[in-house]
Design an enzyme around this catalytic site. Structure first.
Site, PDB file in Angstrom:
ATOM      1  N   SER A 535       0.846  -1.184   0.000  1.00  0.00           N
ATOM      2  CA  SER A 535       0.000   0.000   0.000  1.00  0.00           C
ATOM      3  C   SER A 535       0.892   1.248   0.000  1.00  0.00           C
ATOM      4  O   SER A 535       1.676   1.427  -0.916  1.00  0.00           O
ATOM      5  CB  SER A 535      -0.958  -0.040   1.196  1.00  0.00           C
ATOM      6  OG  SER A 535      -1.955   0.939   1.083  1.00  0.00           O
ATOM      7  N   ASP A 620      -9.646  -3.902  -5.157  1.00  0.00           N
ATOM      8  CA  ASP A 620      -9.077  -3.010  -4.148  1.00  0.00           C
ATOM      9  C   ASP A 620      -9.746  -1.640  -4.222  1.00  0.00           C
ATOM     10  O   ASP A 620      -9.775  -1.005  -5.277  1.00  0.00           O
ATOM     11  CB  ASP A 620      -7.579  -2.866  -4.388  1.00  0.00           C
ATOM     12  CG  ASP A 620      -6.843  -2.258  -3.213  1.00  0.00           C
ATOM     13  OD1 ASP A 620      -7.454  -1.471  -2.472  1.00  0.00           O
ATOM     14  OD2 ASP A 620      -5.659  -2.570  -3.027  1.00  0.00           O
ATOM     15  N   HIS A 655      -8.039  -4.900  -1.068  1.00  0.00           N
ATOM     16  CA  HIS A 655      -6.817  -4.338  -0.506  1.00  0.00           C
ATOM     17  C   HIS A 655      -6.149  -5.256   0.509  1.00  0.00           C
ATOM     18  O   HIS A 655      -4.928  -5.284   0.611  1.00  0.00           O
ATOM     19  CB  HIS A 655      -7.143  -2.991   0.149  1.00  0.00           C
ATOM     20  CG  HIS A 655      -5.931  -2.157   0.438  1.00  0.00           C
ATOM     21  ND1 HIS A 655      -5.154  -1.618  -0.561  1.00  0.00           N
ATOM     22  CD2 HIS A 655      -5.367  -1.766   1.609  1.00  0.00           C
ATOM     23  CE1 HIS A 655      -4.163  -0.925  -0.015  1.00  0.00           C
ATOM     24  NE2 HIS A 655      -4.278  -1.003   1.288  1.00  0.00           N
TER      25      HIS A 655
END
Length: 683
Positions: A535, A620, A655
């Site tokens: 991320s 995501d 995610h």
């Protein structure tokens, strides 16, 4: 014949901003759900499979090895809430938990949810935020079946087992019961941006369409949510931006009353509110309290001018949280990077810290729902010691270990491993801490393979923690390091402030400085140094390989945020506007130019890059799949080496990766096999 790497087509797209043009040849990949995009992602997956086929058996072996260390039929430590003990249990061979409760004083368990049964037919399934009504008869819970964190709230009657027909869509999953047992407050997300922007009130027995809008957060940089104080007396609505908060409240017994303001939002003033007796207790950075302080005010006069100091600001101590009990006030803080738990008696007779005796541990207060108790639950683990749940008597100062994670491997002995904290020197002279762990008998004087992990954004601190899967690397000679770079809050709030906005490059140079230190001190060499981040940590990976590609032999980059400028210019993407205080607003020329200077996608050049494995989830909601897709395509176009560049998309997850404990372990095995194969370790 070897499977050839996909070559993405190029369709120049011009981004024009502040008189500057960026040519994006891979902008077409943002066309979600089109055949050409899906086909490209599938081709990349085929290339990954073909390129790693020789490690297929090793991946399976690693998966089984990690899985074998886990106690499959494990049960959580029960916690007491409103007369019932609640617990979860994992059964052998199953991917999802069972949730139970039993009435206090009874041995009979009541099954609340079998998530394995609920998940049948779904590639992804996540159940969250179980919220029991005050009379213990109903439970509201959120379900996400795509991985985009778009939760639908369902309500189940625990007496009959019936799930009500009405359900609440596009929510955060969380909810709050009023004390009347029929009124439910919840937060809904914007359809496009997924910003949590509206609080609704739902009343049992009425159609979901009759939900009443209670509050709407119209400022696009704020999110809102609803919660109940531990005292059960108040329902609170909180609006939050990165640097600003605003809280409203009502009596939980009066769900139809109007919310009253605690304090209107003030620029760069953060605050959170808890309740005890006749006062609100407020953790805030008011009055330049950079590391926060705790203040108190009467409920009848909650405005800022009535706040008085309760725990004063200490520039050397970061306040992180606090817990309220009938006789004690428990403060969680951080000093010199280390967690502390401080116990104070309300009457002033007691004030002390729990004793922790090393520098690579994590300690935090756990599930503490009981107000009238002297027992504090907290969790403790270190880089060499598995997690424990501990019950501490704040009066007698005695503690009982309720549970320590079982390592189902007779060869495991924590004494075989050593952890330490060392300090690298950053480019501007500051000292950057690094937490390390390795197996004593595997440490080589000339250096070992080493995996260096980093994050460094949002003030998120990555504390030194134990990992059952990491043992598969340590036992094969790897050193594992966490670089506590600026952008997190490991060394206090200023450590965060010095790694964001126009100081963001410090995050990247700190990480590189840590790598240089680890090489200089012979923990590793550049031929055996690997870096990992996901991320915003994926942004970190993208930046360091542009800045110092020669330093690393391989990179793991998960759901990476790498197309910084394009994303922050697109306010239709989830999270964008709410993060202007983190990265800057590129609609402003100075922010645009600074972000452009480090944006990994924009800064890819013709040079050698390390071996790379990039992973993402198609659904995501936080980092869109096209960021890593475009990044990999551009790297393929420009890199001048023959090193591996592999890109794997999970077409059914978001995610947080795959749902279910076994699918998650398979993802770990994939990462580890990539690293170990580069080290020519295949067993």
């Amino acid at each position: 014949m070897a499977y050839q790497a996909p070559i993405a087509k190029k369709i120049p797209h011009v981004h024009d901003m502040h008189g500057h043009q960026r040519i994006d040849k891979y902008h077409w990949m943002t066309n979600r759900d089109t055949p050409e995009v899906i086909d490209y992602l599938k081709e990349e997956n085929k290339y990954y499979e073909a390129s790693t086929k020789h490690t297929d058996n090793f991946k399976k072996d690693l998966f089984e090895e990690i899985k074998s260390r886990i106690k499959e039929d494990d049960e959580s430590v029960p916690y007491l809430l409103n007369g019932y003990w609640y617990m979860s249990k994992m059964e052998t061979g199953e991917s999802y938990p069972y949730y139970y409760r039993r009435k206090e004083g009874s041995d009979k368990k009541e099954l609340l949810f079998n998530v394995n049964l609920m998940a049948v037919g779904y590639d992804f399934y996540s159940l969250t935020s179980m919220n029991i009504s005050p009379d213990n008869k109903l439970v509201a819970y959120g379900v996400d079946t795509k991985g985009r964190r778009e939760y639908t709230i369902f309500i189940k009657n625990l007496e009959t087992g019936e799930t009500f027909e009405n359900h609440l869509e596009l929510t955060t999953g969380g909810s709050v019961w009023a004390n009347d047992n029929k009124t439910l407050f919840f937060t809904r997300k914007d359809q496009q941006t997924l910003r949590a922007d509206k609080i609704f009130k739902y009343e049992l027995g009425k159609p979901a369409a009759s939900n009443q809008l209670i509050f709407e957060e119209k400022d696009e940089i704020f999110n809102c949510f609803v919660y109940k104080t531990m005292s059960e007396r108040f329902i609170m609505i909180k609006s939050s931006a990165t640097l600003c908060d605003e809280v409203r409240f009502i009596d939980a017994n009066l769900p139809d009353s109007s919310f009253k303001m605690v304090q209107e939002r003030q620029p760069e003033m953060e605050y959170s509110v808890s309740h005890f007796k006749d006062s609100f207790y407020i953790m805030t950075n008011k009055d330049d309290a950079t590391n926060f302080k705790i203040m108190r005010t009467a409920i009848e006069t909650p405005e800022m001018e009535n706040w008085v100091d309760f725990i004063t600001h200490d520039p050397k101590v970061l306040l992180e949280d606090f817990d309220l009990f009938e006789n004690y006030f428990v403060i969680s803080d951080r000093f010199n990077g280390l967690n502390r738990i401080r116990i104070k008696a309300w009457d002033g007779t007691v004030d002390y810290f729990l004793p922790f005796d090393n520098e690579t541990y994590t300690a935090f207060t756990s599930v503490n729902f009981q107000f009238k108790t002297n027992k504090l639950r907290y969790n403790y683990n270190s880089m060499t010691m598995p997690p424990s749940v501990i019950e501490y008597d704040m009066e007698t100062r005695e503690e009982v270990v309720l549970k320590t994670q079982s390592i189902e491997d007779p060869k495991f002995d924590s004494k075989n491993y050593i952890s330490e904290r060392v300090w690298a020197t950053a480019s501007d002279g500051l000292k950057v801490p690094i937490s390390l762990v390795y197996r004593k008998d595997k440490k080589k004087a000339g250096g070992n393979p080493l995996l260096q992990y980093g994050y460094g954004s949002y003030g998120c601190t990555i504390d030194p923690y134990f990992s059952i899967s990491r043992l598969s690397l340590l036992d094969r000679g790897f050193v594992f390091a966490i670089a506590h770079v600026r952008g997190g809050e490991y060394l206090g709030r200023e450590w965060y402030e010095d790694g964001k906005m126009f100081a963001k490059r410090n995050t990247f140079t700190d990480f590189i400085a840590c790598s240089e230190f680890l090489i200089q001190e012979k923990y590793t060499t550049s031929d055996h140094l690997y870096a990992s981040g996901g991320s915003a940590g994926g942004l970190l990976m993208g930046a360091i390989i542009n800045m110092a590609p020669q330093m690393y032999h391989g990179i793991l980059s998960a759901v990476p945020f790498v197309d910084v400028v394009s994303t922050m210019l697109d306010d239709s993407i989830p999270l964008t506007t709410g993060e202007y205080d983190e990265w800057g607003n590129p609609n402003n020329k100075d922010s645009y130019e600074y972000m452009l200077s480090y944006s990994p996608y924009d800064q890819v050049i013709a040079q050698r890059y390390p071996h790379m494995l990039v992973t993402t989830g198609y659904h995501d909601s936080q980092v869109q799949y096209w960021e890593p897709a475009k990044w990999v395509a551009k790297l393929r176009e420009l890199k001048t080496d023959d090193n591996l560049l592999l890109f794997k998309t999970d077409l059914s997850s978001g995610h947080s990766g795959a749902s279910g404990r076994y699918e998650a372990l398979k993802e770990v095995a994939i990462d580890f096999a990539f690293l170990l194969d580069l080290e020519k370790i295949n067993s």
